[in-house]
Design a protein around this motif. Structure first.
Motif, PDB file in Angstrom:
ATOM      1  N   ASP A   4      49.004  38.513  34.257  1.00 17.27           N
ATOM      2  CA  ASP A   4      50.198  38.393  33.416  1.00 17.27           C
ATOM      3  C   ASP A   4      50.092  37.207  32.459  1.00 17.27           C
ATOM      4  O   ASP A   4      50.719  37.204  31.394  1.00 17.27           O
ATOM      5  N   ALA A   5      49.298  36.192  32.839  1.00 17.02           N
ATOM      6  CA  ALA A   5      49.119  35.014  31.983  1.00 17.02           C
ATOM      7  C   ALA A   5      48.076  35.243  30.893  1.00 17.02           C
ATOM      8  O   ALA A   5      47.880  34.376  30.036  1.00 17.02           O
ATOM      9  N   GLY A   6      47.397  36.396  30.939  1.00 17.53           N
ATOM     10  CA  GLY A   6      46.447  36.723  29.874  1.00 17.53           C
ATOM     11  C   GLY A   6      44.994  36.755  30.260  1.00 17.53           C
ATOM     12  O   GLY A   6      44.122  36.859  29.391  1.00 17.53           O
ATOM     13  N   ALA A   7      44.687  36.669  31.560  1.00 19.29           N
ATOM     14  CA  ALA A   7      43.290  36.712  31.989  1.00 19.29           C
ATOM     15  C   ALA A   7      42.645  38.027  31.594  1.00 19.29           C
ATOM     16  O   ALA A   7      43.266  39.086  31.667  1.00 19.29           O
ATOM     17  N   SER A   8      41.383  37.959  31.172  1.00 15.55           N
ATOM     18  CA  SER A   8      40.630  39.174  30.887  1.00 15.55           C
ATOM     19  C   SER A   8      40.057  39.776  32.168  1.00 15.55           C
ATOM     20  O   SER A   8      39.621  40.931  32.173  1.00 15.55           O
ATOM     21  N   GLY A   9      40.040  38.993  33.227  1.00 19.49           N
ATOM     22  CA  GLY A   9      39.559  39.455  34.517  1.00 19.49           C
ATOM     23  C   GLY A   9      39.708  38.355  35.536  1.00 19.49           C
ATOM     24  O   GLY A   9      40.023  37.205  35.198  1.00 19.49           O
ATOM     25  N   VAL A  10      39.497  38.690  36.790  1.00 21.86           N
ATOM     26  CA  VAL A  10      39.542  37.715  37.875  1.00 21.86           C
ATOM     27  C   VAL A  10      38.281  37.864  38.713  1.00 21.86           C
ATOM     28  O   VAL A  10      37.850  38.979  39.032  1.00 21.86           O
ATOM     29  N   LEU A  11      37.678  36.725  39.038  1.00 21.81           N
ATOM     30  CA  LEU A  11      36.478  36.688  39.869  1.00 21.81           C
ATOM     31  C   LEU A  11      36.870  36.278  41.276  1.00 21.81           C
ATOM     32  O   LEU A  11      37.583  35.287  41.466  1.00 21.81           O
ATOM     33  N   LEU A  12      36.429  37.032  42.261  1.00 26.26           N
ATOM     34  CA  LEU A  12      36.737  36.738  43.658  1.00 26.26           C
ATOM     35  C   LEU A  12      35.497  36.195  44.343  1.00 26.26           C
ATOM     36  O   LEU A  12      34.437  36.826  44.342  1.00 26.26           O
ATOM     37  N   HIS A  43      33.703  24.300  44.760  1.00 28.61           N
ATOM     38  CA  HIS A  43      34.278  25.202  43.770  1.00 28.61           C
ATOM     39  C   HIS A  43      33.232  26.254  43.407  1.00 28.61           C
ATOM     40  O   HIS A  43      32.663  26.263  42.328  1.00 28.61           O
ATOM     41  N   GLY A  44      32.977  27.172  44.337  1.00 25.24           N
ATOM     42  CA  GLY A  44      31.959  28.186  44.089  1.00 25.24           C
ATOM     43  C   GLY A  44      30.585  27.684  44.476  1.00 25.24           C
ATOM     44  O   GLY A  44      30.392  26.538  44.890  1.00 25.24           O
ATOM     45  N   GLY A  45      29.592  28.579  44.339  1.00 22.10           N
ATOM     46  CA  GLY A  45      28.234  28.208  44.665  1.00 22.10           C
ATOM     47  C   GLY A  45      28.030  27.919  46.136  1.00 22.10           C
ATOM     48  O   GLY A  45      27.155  27.140  46.520  1.00 22.10           O
ATOM     49  N   THR A  46      28.830  28.560  46.999  1.00 18.32           N
ATOM     50  CA  THR A  46      28.734  28.288  48.429  1.00 18.32           C
ATOM     51  C   THR A  46      27.540  28.983  49.072  1.00 18.32           C
ATOM     52  O   THR A  46      27.065  28.559  50.126  1.00 18.32           O
ATOM     53  N   GLY A  47      27.073  30.063  48.465  1.00 17.73           N
ATOM     54  CA  GLY A  47      25.993  30.833  49.063  1.00 17.73           C
ATOM     55  C   GLY A  47      26.461  31.757  50.169  1.00 17.73           C
ATOM     56  O   GLY A  47      25.654  32.419  50.820  1.00 17.73           O
ATOM     57  N   HIS A  48      27.773  31.829  50.384  1.00 21.98           N
ATOM     58  CA  HIS A  48      28.333  32.665  51.441  1.00 21.98           C
ATOM     59  C   HIS A  48      29.150  33.803  50.842  1.00 21.98           C
ATOM     60  O   HIS A  48      29.747  33.675  49.773  1.00 21.98           O
ATOM     61  N   ILE A  93      35.729  40.882  39.383  1.00 21.17           N
ATOM     62  CA  ILE A  93      34.329  40.490  39.468  1.00 21.17           C
ATOM     63  C   ILE A  93      34.047  39.976  40.870  1.00 21.17           C
ATOM     64  O   ILE A  93      34.806  39.166  41.404  1.00 21.17           O
ATOM     65  N   LEU A  94      32.962  40.429  41.458  1.00 19.37           N
ATOM     66  CA  LEU A  94      32.590  40.019  42.805  1.00 19.37           C
ATOM     67  C   LEU A  94      31.535  38.918  42.764  1.00 19.37           C
ATOM     68  O   LEU A  94      30.541  39.031  42.038  1.00 19.37           O
ATOM     69  N   ALA A  95      31.740  37.866  43.538  1.00 20.75           N
ATOM     70  CA  ALA A  95      30.783  36.762  43.634  1.00 20.75           C
ATOM     71  C   ALA A  95      30.752  36.276  45.078  1.00 20.75           C
ATOM     72  O   ALA A  95      31.578  36.659  45.900  1.00 20.75           O
ATOM     73  N   GLY A  96      29.778  35.420  45.372  1.00 20.10           N
ATOM     74  CA  GLY A  96      29.706  34.818  46.692  1.00 20.10           C
ATOM     75  C   GLY A  96      28.672  35.463  47.591  1.00 20.10           C
ATOM     76  O   GLY A  96      28.871  36.575  48.076  1.00 20.10           O
ATOM     77  N   ASP A 145      28.590  38.583  39.904  1.00 20.66           N
ATOM     78  CA  ASP A 145      28.196  37.278  39.376  1.00 20.66           C
ATOM     79  C   ASP A 145      27.323  36.595  40.415  1.00 20.66           C
ATOM     80  O   ASP A 145      27.721  36.449  41.571  1.00 20.66           O
ATOM     81  N   VAL A 146      26.123  36.183  40.013  1.00 20.05           N
ATOM     82  CA  VAL A 146      25.199  35.573  40.971  1.00 20.05           C
ATOM     83  C   VAL A 146      24.606  34.295  40.412  1.00 20.05           C
ATOM     84  O   VAL A 146      24.392  34.169  39.206  1.00 20.05           O
ATOM     85  N   SER A 147      24.332  33.348  41.287  1.00 19.59           N
ATOM     86  CA  SER A 147      23.656  32.119  40.908  1.00 19.59           C
ATOM     87  C   SER A 147      22.587  31.793  41.955  1.00 19.59           C
ATOM     88  O   SER A 147      21.410  32.021  41.753  1.00 19.59           O
ATOM     89  N   GLY A 148      23.017  31.285  43.114  1.00 22.21           N
ATOM     90  CA  GLY A 148      22.071  30.884  44.140  1.00 22.21           C
ATOM     91  C   GLY A 148      21.209  32.009  44.679  1.00 22.21           C
ATOM     92  O   GLY A 148      20.081  31.781  45.117  1.00 22.21           O
TER      93      GLY A 148
END
Length: 232
Positions: free
Chosen positions: A132-140, A148-153, A173-176, A196-199
């Motif tokens: 409602d605030a205008g986000a184009s998407g939400v990442l979980l 703040h993210g990057g937990t590897g779990h 969007i799925l992350a973690g 979304d992936v990093s580690g």
């Protein structure tokens, strides 16, 4: 509202935490839809605006450059954007819907919000507030009391919302804890719009593994038996 009548579409992929030109090139060559840069000094993957300006010069049209920020101030964000051209802002801290909305309006940029899946969180309500605030998407992402993210779990994918939980489609969007070995299963279970992936594709923190990136993108984009997707 269900999208069961919509044609199947390839899951979008973002490779985040990029720090080297060779890794940006690897992500693009593998077919990533977005590349992410971390503007958060405590992170081992942190980069400066000057460095990202160089990295982005290797990003072609139709691949999005995403900046990840944690509780960033308006002046700091404006200063960064005066040096580097980002397509999308990713707020990964304690930003409220109102703060995200204000930063988006101030910069004229589209934005998404990362939410950690805390055990007691009403995820549908939280998503609706940011939508409602205008986000184009939400990442979980997985919850961690200090990171703040990057937990590897990973979190329990059964908690990932379903299309019928909302009255209109919205990009989730799925992350973690995602890896080349589990991303296909994660998509099958969640029907996420993007991953979304990093580690999960790193040789060490901030240093990506080219073969892992290639395998991750290939697994994420392989044809799915599910036609139902989150869409804008």
């Amino acid at each position: 509202m269900s999208n069961s009548s919509s044609p199947s579409t390839s899951t979008r992929v973002k490779i985040c935490g990029l720090t080297r030109v060779v890794d940006v090139q690897a992500a693009i060559e593998a077919g990533a839809d977005a590349v992410g840069f971390v503007f958060y000094p405590p992170s081992p993957r942190a980069v400066t605006a000057a460095h990202v300006a160089t990295l982005i010069s290797y990003v072609p049209p139709f691949v999005q450059a995403v900046g990840l920020f944690v509780n960033v101030g308006a002046h700091e964000l404006q200063d960064i954007l005066s040096h580097v051209s980002l397509d999308l802002l990713q707020f990964h801290g304690d930003e409220t819907p109102e703060q995200c909305q204000q930063l988006g309006a101030l910069t004229g940029k589209r934005w998404i919000k990362a939410l950690q899946m805390k055990p007691d969180m009403n995820i549908q309500t939280e998503i609706k507030n940011y939508k409602d605030a205008g986000a184009s998407g939400v990442l979980l992402d997985a919850w961690h009391p200090d990171l703040h993210g990057g937990t590897g779990h990973a979190f329990d994918w059964k908690r990932f919302p379903k299309p019928e939980d909302f009255d209109a489609p919205f990009a989730l969007i799925l992350a973690g804890g995602l890896t080349p070995e589990n991303v296909a299963e994660a998509i099958e279970q969640t029907h996420a719009y993007a991953v979304d992936v990093s580690g999960g594709v790193e040789a060490s923190k901030g240093i990506k593994d080219k073969q892992a990136i290639e395998k991750f993108v290939a697994q994420a984009k392989r044809p799915s038996q599910h036609a139902e997707r989150w869409r804008h």
